[in-house]
Design a protein around this motif. Structure first.
Motif, PDB file in Angstrom:
ATOM      1  N   SER A 230      12.083   2.643  13.404  1.00 28.84           N
ATOM      2  CA  SER A 230      12.720   0.999  13.183  1.00 28.84           C
ATOM      3  C   SER A 230      13.886   1.094  14.069  1.00 28.84           C
ATOM      4  N   GLY A 231      14.091   2.283  14.484  1.00 27.73           N
ATOM      5  CA  GLY A 231      14.988   3.300  15.622  1.00 27.73           C
ATOM      6  C   GLY A 231      15.686   3.200  14.761  1.00 27.73           C
ATOM      7  N   GLU A 232      16.483   3.509  13.256  1.00 32.24           N
ATOM      8  CA  GLU A 232      17.022   4.334  12.880  1.00 32.24           C
ATOM      9  C   GLU A 232      17.141   5.270  13.650  1.00 32.24           C
ATOM     10  N   ARG A 233      18.664   6.138  13.806  1.00 33.67           N
ATOM     11  CA  ARG A 233      19.020   7.807  13.635  1.00 33.67           C
ATOM     12  C   ARG A 233      19.124   8.401  12.405  1.00 33.67           C
ATOM     13  N   VAL A 234      17.789   8.497  12.161  1.00 37.62           N
ATOM     14  CA  VAL A 234      17.988   9.789  11.132  1.00 37.62           C
ATOM     15  C   VAL A 234      17.799  11.494  10.711  1.00 37.62           C
ATOM     16  N   TYR A 235      18.644  11.583  10.327  1.00 38.12           N
ATOM     17  CA  TYR A 235      18.853  13.262  10.272  1.00 38.12           C
ATOM     18  C   TYR A 235      18.614  13.827   9.136  1.00 38.12           C
ATOM     19  N   ALA A 236      17.855  15.061   9.641  1.00 40.61           N
ATOM     20  CA  ALA A 236      17.265  15.152   7.870  1.00 40.61           C
ATOM     21  C   ALA A 236      18.181  16.671   7.398  1.00 40.61           C
ATOM     22  N   ALA A 237      18.277  16.697   6.597  1.00 41.99           N
ATOM     23  CA  ALA A 237      18.942  18.313   6.282  1.00 41.99           C
ATOM     24  C   ALA A 237      18.271  18.841   5.120  1.00 41.99           C
ATOM     25  N   VAL A 238      17.753  20.014   5.642  1.00 44.81           N
ATOM     26  CA  VAL A 238      17.157  21.236   4.892  1.00 44.81           C
ATOM     27  C   VAL A 238      17.971  21.719   3.655  1.00 44.81           C
ATOM     28  N   ALA A 239      16.776  22.120   2.746  1.00 50.39           N
ATOM     29  CA  ALA A 239      17.971  22.278   1.909  1.00 50.39           C
ATOM     30  C   ALA A 239      17.800  23.937   1.782  1.00 50.39           C
ATOM     31  N   ALA A 261       9.879  15.757  16.818  1.00 49.74           N
ATOM     32  CA  ALA A 261       8.367  15.656  17.136  1.00 49.74           C
ATOM     33  C   ALA A 261       8.329  14.796  16.444  1.00 49.74           C
ATOM     34  N   LEU A 262       8.798  14.713  14.672  1.00 50.21           N
ATOM     35  CA  LEU A 262       8.343  13.487  14.123  1.00 50.21           C
ATOM     36  C   LEU A 262       8.782  12.468  14.662  1.00 50.21           C
ATOM     37  N   GLY A 263      10.178  12.573  15.047  1.00 53.06           N
ATOM     38  CA  GLY A 263      11.371  11.488  15.116  1.00 53.06           C
ATOM     39  C   GLY A 263      12.609  11.457  15.085  1.00 53.06           C
ATOM     40  N   PHE A 264      12.954  12.261  13.794  1.00 51.55           N
ATOM     41  CA  PHE A 264      14.246  13.623  13.294  1.00 51.55           C
ATOM     42  C   PHE A 264      15.181  13.217  14.563  1.00 51.55           C
ATOM     43  N   ALA A 265      16.050  11.997  14.415  1.00 51.92           N
ATOM     44  CA  ALA A 265      17.196  13.131  15.619  1.00 51.92           C
ATOM     45  C   ALA A 265      18.002  13.934  15.629  1.00 51.92           C
ATOM     46  N   ASP A 266      18.021  14.601  14.191  1.00 53.46           N
ATOM     47  CA  ASP A 266      18.609  16.185  14.307  1.00 53.46           C
ATOM     48  C   ASP A 266      18.120  16.999  12.564  1.00 53.46           C
ATOM     49  N   ALA A 330      26.004  15.808   3.699  1.00 55.85           N
ATOM     50  CA  ALA A 330      25.156  14.520   4.316  1.00 55.85           C
ATOM     51  C   ALA A 330      26.647  13.818   4.297  1.00 55.85           C
ATOM     52  N   ARG A 331      27.622  14.810   3.891  1.00 50.73           N
ATOM     53  CA  ARG A 331      28.975  13.798   4.555  1.00 50.73           C
ATOM     54  C   ARG A 331      29.327  14.436   5.556  1.00 50.73           C
ATOM     55  N   LEU A 332      29.219  15.720   6.053  1.00 49.63           N
ATOM     56  CA  LEU A 332      29.396  16.522   7.304  1.00 49.63           C
ATOM     57  C   LEU A 332      27.996  16.033   8.453  1.00 49.63           C
ATOM     58  N   ILE A 333      27.293  15.446   8.331  1.00 53.07           N
ATOM     59  CA  ILE A 333      26.565  15.010   9.623  1.00 53.07           C
ATOM     60  C   ILE A 333      26.630  13.154   9.212  1.00 53.07           C
ATOM     61  N   LYS A 334      27.315  12.332   8.272  1.00 57.96           N
ATOM     62  CA  LYS A 334      28.171  11.370   8.155  1.00 57.96           C
ATOM     63  C   LYS A 334      29.356  11.388   9.428  1.00 57.96           C
ATOM     64  N   SER A 335      29.915  12.455   8.908  1.00 55.77           N
ATOM     65  CA  SER A 335      31.696  12.246   9.557  1.00 55.77           C
ATOM     66  C   SER A 335      31.497  12.534  11.549  1.00 55.77           C
ATOM     67  N   GLN A 336      29.885  13.472  12.076  1.00 54.39           N
ATOM     68  CA  GLN A 336      29.334  13.307  13.155  1.00 54.39           C
ATOM     69  C   GLN A 336      28.814  12.158  13.029  1.00 54.39           C
ATOM     70  N   HIS A 337      28.047  11.918  13.301  1.00 54.41           N
ATOM     71  CA  HIS A 337      27.196  10.792  12.654  1.00 54.41           C
ATOM     72  C   HIS A 337      27.278   9.407  11.686  1.00 54.41           C
ATOM     73  N   GLN A 339      26.405   6.474  11.988  1.00 55.57           N
ATOM     74  CA  GLN A 339      25.564   4.913  12.373  1.00 55.57           C
ATOM     75  C   GLN A 339      24.239   6.126  11.570  1.00 55.57           C
ATOM     76  N   GLY A 340      24.082   6.829  11.526  1.00 58.53           N
ATOM     77  CA  GLY A 340      22.740   7.409  11.196  1.00 58.53           C
ATOM     78  C   GLY A 340      22.184   7.424   9.676  1.00 58.53           C
ATOM     79  N   LYS A 341      21.257   7.056   9.602  1.00 59.84           N
ATOM     80  CA  LYS A 341      21.587   7.902   8.096  1.00 59.84           C
ATOM     81  C   LYS A 341      20.560   9.510   7.647  1.00 59.84           C
ATOM     82  N   VAL A 342      20.807   9.700   5.949  1.00 62.77           N
ATOM     83  CA  VAL A 342      20.208  11.201   6.007  1.00 62.77           C
ATOM     84  C   VAL A 342      19.016  11.075   5.018  1.00 62.77           C
TER      85      VAL A 342
END
Length: 506
Positions: A230-239, A261-266, A330-337, A339-342
């Motif tokens: 849908s165009g969301e900026r989706v960020y992957a947080a890998v354990a 390659a799957l479309g994750f923003a970072d 997740a909070r760290l990611i959203k503090s930088q992005h 509008q992103g999804k985690v």
């Protein structure tokens, strides 16, 4: 059964792959496609493992629905697989409880517990099994030259099994119930497994220990893919437990390239959140123990902390209030992005529940397990080993990356305390597996661990043994330890992200 490629693991992987393909197919009829999938997974007319091919397809159908976040149904419900399938595109669908489900018509109705005599019995002269039985339930049957147990008298104490010199008497327990540290599984009126959700903490140990694959959890594979499309900026947080899960040659850099390659923003490494968590817990321990609370228990395992709060409510304040590594990352990611999804990608089923807790602003939009992520890679034919190496994931510490193994959390907290207060001695006790965690808290309740830091892990072995992992636990532990040793910093409080801690916990 992690690391053993059984038919159950094959089916689970195929289901995750097919659900991912459904999500990627934006211009096709999803309802028609899902009706066809059981025939694709079990083609032909010959049964493979169960009573008939129709039962196998029916079970696969329910697994497909659960993997799309849809409700589990009973055999009495005659609606097609595609019933209400449009709900999979609604964000609230996945969060409909319960997370862990028993597909009743897949359950073998195993006996909860029974003691049986095998053909190994030698009908010996001593017959200690008879002598030790407190209920006279064991007798010698000379005609068949074997001991026999009267199940109506047997109290399942196991004394006869212990006394047998030939190990010819065995105690069988329902595998899902035996694996449940909360005693949350019992039999319904038909002998099928049933979960008491007032007790369940969604650790997923029943899921990975059912030999019939009758227990499954819901997934967000479909929703994650649709969010990216849908165009969301989706960020992957890998354990931290990711090391080795996707193959021995898959480096963090290759994994990052494959995710993009799957479309994750970072891609971010949740070990940075572990560094933040360890530092915060160290400060909390120094402030509260023993002046305000007798001991402090770590917070990062949601199933463990939920168990502690359910069974030991009087000591709920002794569970650390520090946010978990997942939430802090997740909070760290959203503090930088903002509008992103985690999406948290890890080994744990219980994280799916933690992400929707109302008492914590987790900032996590989706949760996937490594097993589910593997299905997505396969759906898109992405070979992780062939990916071009990208720069490393994050600058996390050795201690932060070792959060994934049993004892790692407490060690990280202790090391922060030692660095800041060299003269301070912190006594530690840790337990893995909810049964052992319960024993540890019973000892703490009795005053045996006053002044201690307690680490609890719901999964035996730590996060590397979570329900969503795919490789042997010992192998995974060794891989995590090797990767952790390559970090630029040893101590959690030495990384660059620590300066962000104060604003993230507000």
């Amino acid at each position: 059964m992690r690391g053993v490629e059984t038919r159950i693991q094959e089916i689970r992987h195929q289901i995750f792959k097919e659900v991912a393909r459904l999500a990627y197919c934006t211009d096709c009829a999803i309802g028609k496609r899902i009706e066809e999938l059981p025939y694709k997974i079990f083609p032909g007319e010959a049964k493979s493992f169960r009573n008939d091919i129709f039962l196998e397809r029916a079970i696969v159908g329910e697994r497909l629905r659960l993997a799309m976040g849809l409700p589990c149904r009973t055999a009495a419900e005659q609606a097609p697989l595609s019933d209400n399938i449009e709900a999979a595109d609604k964000p609230e669908t996945y969060y409909t409880p319960p997370l862990i489900n028993v597909i009743k018509f897949a359950c073998n109705a195993c006996a909860e517990k029974r003691v049986i005599v095998t053909e190994g019995c030698q009908c010996c002269l001593a017959h200690p099994c008879v002598e030790v039985c407190p209920k006279e339930a064991v007798s010698i049957q000379h005609m068949i030259r074997r001991s026999e147990i009267d199940q109506s008298k047997c109290i399942k104490c196991g004394r006869c099994a212990d006394a047998c010199a030939y190990n010819a008497i065995v105690i069988q327990e329902r595998p899902c119930a035996k694996a449940c540290g909360m005693d949350a599984i019992h039999s319904d009126e038909n002998g099928k497994a049933e979960i008491n959700y007032d007790k369940c903490v969604s650790c997923g140990m029943c899921l990975v220990n059912c030999p019939f694959g009758a227990i499954s959890d819901k997934s967000q594979i479909f929703q994650v893919i649709r969010a990216i499309q849908s165009g969301e900026r989706v960020y992957a947080a890998v354990a931290p437990a990711f090391v080795g899960q996707f193959g021995p040659k898959v480096t963090p850099g290759k994994l990052r390239a494959a995710m993009k390659a799957l479309g994750f923003a970072d891609v971010f490494e949740v070990a940075v959140g572990a560094d933040l968590c360890a530092t915060s817990e160290a400060e909390e321990f120094l402030e509260h123990v023993p002046e305000k609370i007798p001991f402090m228990a770590t917070s990062c395992c949601p199933a463990w902390s939920s168990m502690a709060q359910k069974l030991f409510p009087d000591y709920a304040n002794c569970i650390s209030m520090t946010l978990t590594p997942m939430t802090l990352c997740a909070r760290l990611i959203k503090s930088q992005h903002p509008q992103g999804k985690v999406v948290f990608i890890g080994p744990c089923a219980a994280k799916k529940i933690e992400a929707i807790r109302h008492d914590v602003r987790s900032e996590v939009d989706f949760v996937l397990t490594f097993e589910e992520m593997s299905g997505i890679f396969d759906a898109m034919s992405i070979d992780l080993e062939d990916q071009e190496e990208e720069a490393g994931v994050n600058d996390a510490s050795t201690d932060g990356r070792n959060f994934a193994v049993s004892g790692g959390v407490a060690k990280a907290v202790v090391n922060v305390v030692k660095e800041r207060h060299p003269d301070k001695q912190v006594q530690v006790v840790n337990a893995e597996g909810l049964k052992n965690c319960r024993k540890m808290l019973m000892m703490a309740k009795a005053g045996k661990y006053n002044g201690y830091l307690l680490e609890g892990m719901a999964c035996p072995g730590g996060c590397v043994a979570g329900a969503g992992t795919m490789q042997p636990i010992q192998k995974s532990t060794a891989a995590v330890n090797r990767y952790a040793s390559s970090a630029n910093h040893e101590n959690a409080s030495d990384t660059s992200y620590i300066k962000e801690l104060d604003k993230l916990v507000k």
